[in-house]
Design a protein around this motif. Structure first.
Motif, PDB file in Angstrom:
ATOM      1  N   ASN A   9       3.282  16.651  11.755  1.00  0.00           N
ATOM      2  CA  ASN A   9       2.494  15.679  10.818  1.00  0.00           C
ATOM      3  C   ASN A   9       4.174  14.500  11.116  1.00  0.00           C
ATOM      4  N   ILE A  10       3.465  13.183  11.304  1.00  0.00           N
ATOM      5  CA  ILE A  10       3.648  11.461  12.537  1.00  0.00           C
ATOM      6  C   ILE A  10       5.102  11.712  12.115  1.00  0.00           C
ATOM      7  N   PHE A  11       5.252  11.931  10.361  1.00  0.00           N
ATOM      8  CA  PHE A  11       6.627  11.478  10.114  1.00  0.00           C
ATOM      9  C   PHE A  11       8.487  12.854  10.486  1.00  0.00           C
ATOM     10  N   ALA A  12       7.392  13.836  10.732  1.00  0.00           N
ATOM     11  CA  ALA A  12       8.395  14.536  11.063  1.00  0.00           C
ATOM     12  C   ALA A  12       8.956  14.066  12.326  1.00  0.00           C
ATOM     13  N   PHE A  33      11.808   3.281   7.143  1.00  0.00           N
ATOM     14  CA  PHE A  33      11.021   3.113   8.300  1.00  0.00           C
ATOM     15  C   PHE A  33      10.021   2.448   8.118  1.00  0.00           C
ATOM     16  N   MET A  34       9.257   0.524   9.249  1.00  0.00           N
ATOM     17  CA  MET A  34       8.282   0.281   9.366  1.00  0.00           C
ATOM     18  C   MET A  34       7.267   1.436   8.383  1.00  0.00           C
ATOM     19  N   ASP A  35       5.855   0.635   7.999  1.00  0.00           N
ATOM     20  CA  ASP A  35       4.781   1.020   8.221  1.00  0.00           C
ATOM     21  C   ASP A  35       4.280   0.373   9.134  1.00  0.00           C
ATOM     22  N   ILE A  36       3.390   0.769  10.104  1.00  0.00           N
ATOM     23  CA  ILE A  36       2.654   0.326  11.740  1.00  0.00           C
ATOM     24  C   ILE A  36       1.457  -0.649  11.061  1.00  0.00           C
ATOM     25  N   ASN A  37       0.341  -0.116   9.198  1.00  0.00           N
ATOM     26  CA  ASN A  37      -0.382  -0.605   8.796  1.00  0.00           C
ATOM     27  C   ASN A  37      -0.168  -1.476   7.976  1.00  0.00           C
ATOM     28  N   PRO A  38       0.737  -2.229   7.845  1.00  0.00           N
ATOM     29  CA  PRO A  38       1.096  -3.084   6.895  1.00  0.00           C
ATOM     30  C   PRO A  38       0.377  -3.721   5.827  1.00  0.00           C
ATOM     31  N   GLN A  90       3.078   6.086  -4.308  1.00  0.00           N
ATOM     32  CA  GLN A  90       3.278   7.027  -3.793  1.00  0.00           C
ATOM     33  C   GLN A  90       1.906   8.068  -4.088  1.00  0.00           C
ATOM     34  N   PHE A  91       1.382   8.585  -3.111  1.00  0.00           N
ATOM     35  CA  PHE A  91       0.066   9.580  -2.942  1.00  0.00           C
ATOM     36  C   PHE A  91       0.376  11.284  -2.464  1.00  0.00           C
ATOM     37  N   SER A  92       0.054  12.007  -3.762  1.00  0.00           N
ATOM     38  CA  SER A  92       0.085  12.591  -3.203  1.00  0.00           C
ATOM     39  C   SER A  92      -1.259  13.833  -2.776  1.00  0.00           C
ATOM     40  N   GLY A  96      -5.046  12.551  -3.587  1.00  0.00           N
ATOM     41  CA  GLY A  96      -4.644  11.370  -4.357  1.00  0.00           C
ATOM     42  C   GLY A  96      -4.394  10.647  -3.315  1.00  0.00           C
ATOM     43  N   GLY A  97      -4.972  10.352  -1.970  1.00  0.00           N
ATOM     44  CA  GLY A  97      -4.607   8.895  -1.174  1.00  0.00           C
ATOM     45  C   GLY A  97      -4.029   9.303  -0.090  1.00  0.00           C
ATOM     46  N   GLN A  98      -3.255  10.999  -0.043  1.00  0.00           N
ATOM     47  CA  GLN A  98      -2.310  10.758   1.008  1.00  0.00           C
ATOM     48  C   GLN A  98      -2.860  11.115   1.781  1.00  0.00           C
ATOM     49  N   GLU A  99      -2.270  10.771   3.242  1.00  0.00           N
ATOM     50  CA  GLU A  99      -2.498  10.439   4.787  1.00  0.00           C
ATOM     51  C   GLU A  99      -1.803  11.308   5.443  1.00  0.00           C
ATOM     52  N   VAL A 100      -0.796  11.523   5.654  1.00  0.00           N
ATOM     53  CA  VAL A 100       0.335  11.812   5.920  1.00  0.00           C
ATOM     54  C   VAL A 100       0.942  12.600   4.809  1.00  0.00           C
ATOM     55  N   PHE A 101       1.514  13.852   5.966  1.00  0.00           N
ATOM     56  CA  PHE A 101       2.493  15.346   4.261  1.00  0.00           C
ATOM     57  C   PHE A 101       3.385  15.429   4.697  1.00  0.00           C
ATOM     58  N   LEU A 103       6.885  13.616   1.988  1.00  0.00           N
ATOM     59  CA  LEU A 103       6.797  13.101   1.552  1.00  0.00           C
ATOM     60  C   LEU A 103       6.841  11.571   2.006  1.00  0.00           C
ATOM     61  N   HIS A 104       6.396  11.012   0.752  1.00  0.00           N
ATOM     62  CA  HIS A 104       6.970   9.261   1.059  1.00  0.00           C
ATOM     63  C   HIS A 104       7.087   8.182   0.601  1.00  0.00           C
ATOM     64  N   PHE A 105       7.800   7.168   0.304  1.00  0.00           N
ATOM     65  CA  PHE A 105       7.103   6.572  -1.043  1.00  0.00           C
ATOM     66  C   PHE A 105       7.408   4.606   0.336  1.00  0.00           C
ATOM     67  N   HIS A 106       5.689   4.197  -0.380  1.00  0.00           N
ATOM     68  CA  HIS A 106       5.886   3.198   0.147  1.00  0.00           C
ATOM     69  C   HIS A 106       6.722   2.378  -1.104  1.00  0.00           C
ATOM     70  N   ILE A 107       7.238   1.227   0.570  1.00  0.00           N
ATOM     71  CA  ILE A 107       7.986  -0.121  -0.542  1.00  0.00           C
ATOM     72  C   ILE A 107       6.856  -1.852   0.186  1.00  0.00           C
TER      73      ILE A 107
HETATM   74  P1  5GP Z   1      -0.090   8.269   2.962  1.00  0.00           P
HETATM   75  O1  5GP Z   1      -1.721   7.056   2.094  1.00  0.00           O
HETATM   76  O2  5GP Z   1      -0.538   9.171   3.327  1.00  0.00           O
HETATM   77  O3  5GP Z   1       0.348   7.677   1.854  1.00  0.00           O
HETATM   78  O4  5GP Z   1       0.163   6.502   4.093  1.00  0.00           O
HETATM   79  C1  5GP Z   1       0.515   7.146   5.212  1.00  0.00           C
HETATM   80  C2  5GP Z   1       0.976   5.538   5.768  1.00  0.00           C
HETATM   81  O5  5GP Z   1       1.066   6.424   7.165  1.00  0.00           O
HETATM   82  C3  5GP Z   1      -0.116   4.479   6.069  1.00  0.00           C
HETATM   83  O6  5GP Z   1       0.612   3.229   5.167  1.00  0.00           O
HETATM   84  C4  5GP Z   1       0.158   4.463   7.169  1.00  0.00           C
HETATM   85  O7  5GP Z   1       0.056   2.858   7.938  1.00  0.00           O
HETATM   86  C5  5GP Z   1       1.506   4.965   7.875  1.00  0.00           C
HETATM   87  N1  5GP Z   1       1.076   5.817   9.155  1.00  0.00           N
HETATM   88  C6  5GP Z   1       0.548   6.652   9.816  1.00  0.00           C
HETATM   89  N2  5GP Z   1       0.808   6.513  10.862  1.00  0.00           N
HETATM   90  C7  5GP Z   1       2.224   6.330  11.496  1.00  0.00           C
HETATM   91  C8  5GP Z   1       2.689   5.903  12.310  1.00  0.00           C
HETATM   92  O8  5GP Z   1       2.577   6.483  13.613  1.00  0.00           O
HETATM   93  N3  5GP Z   1       3.977   5.073  12.217  1.00  0.00           N
HETATM   94  C9  5GP Z   1       4.329   4.509  11.333  1.00  0.00           C
HETATM   95  N4  5GP Z   1       5.879   3.798  11.287  1.00  0.00           N
HETATM   96  N5  5GP Z   1       3.043   4.816  10.059  1.00  0.00           N
HETATM   97  C10 5GP Z   1       1.852   5.531  10.351  1.00  0.00           C
END
Ligand code: 5GP
Length: 139
Positions: A9-12, A33-38, A90-92, A96-101, A103-107
């Motif tokens: 996964n991307i975060f790994a 780290f910063m979300d790239i789709n803020p 947080q989406f699970s 639940g809306g999770q796209e990256v698998f 664990l992460h918390f959005h601030i």
């Molecule tokens: P989720 O829906 O899983 O809670 O959110 C995943 C988040 O990861 C999304 O807000 C998305 O913008 C962010 N994201 C996806 N790919 C990348 C990436 O390559 N780098 C960073 N920094 N954030 C990402």
């Protein structure tokens, strides 16, 4: 029971340094780290450094470590953006809306009456600048 953890996964990959990110903060157990789709200015993500898919398989230690970092970064982000409040999300699992698998918390720093933006690619120069603002506010 959630599915197995996938270390591709991307975060790994961010944790392993295989893809870049704008780092805000790290300690022994977590990275921010910063979300790239803020969805707001200053939108950042807190993750554990150890494998964990989401809230369903997280250990108490992983959750505690993440919340410690959320507290630190949320205060810095509120200060950096002169925000009125913080939304933590947080989406699970996909339902639940999770796209990256991993664990992460959005601030999200929030200002009164200002809605969050739809998910869309952000301006990288602005994201970099916003990371620097939070880092500066960390002191
Ligand atoms: P989720 O829906 O899983 O809670 O959110 C995943 C988040 O990861 C999304 O807000 C998305 O913008 C962010 N994201 C996806 N790919 C990348 C990436 O390559 N780098 C960073 N920094 N954030 C990402």
């Amino acid at each position: 029971m959630s599915d197995a953890y996938d270390d591709q996964n991307i975060f790994a990959k961010i944790l392993r340094g295989e893809i870049p990110s704008f780092k805000v903060y790290e300690d022994d157990d977590t990275l921010c780290f910063m979300d790239i789709n803020p969805r707001t200015d200053g939108h950042c993500l807190v993750i554990p450094k150890t494998p964990c898919r989401n809230i369903l398989d997280a250990t108490p230690a992983q959750l505690a470590a993440c919340m410690k970092t959320v507290n630190i970064v949320a205060n810095a982000a509120k200060k950096a953006f002169d925000a009125d409040g913080i939304t933590l999300s947080q989406f699970s699992e996909a339902a639940g809306g999770q796209e990256v698998f991993h664990l992460h918390f959005h601030i999200h720093p929030r200002h009164t009456g200002v809605p969050m933006r739809p998910l869309a690619p952000g301006d990288m120069d602005a994201i970099k600048r916003h990371a620097e603002m939070i880092v500066a506010a960390l002191g």
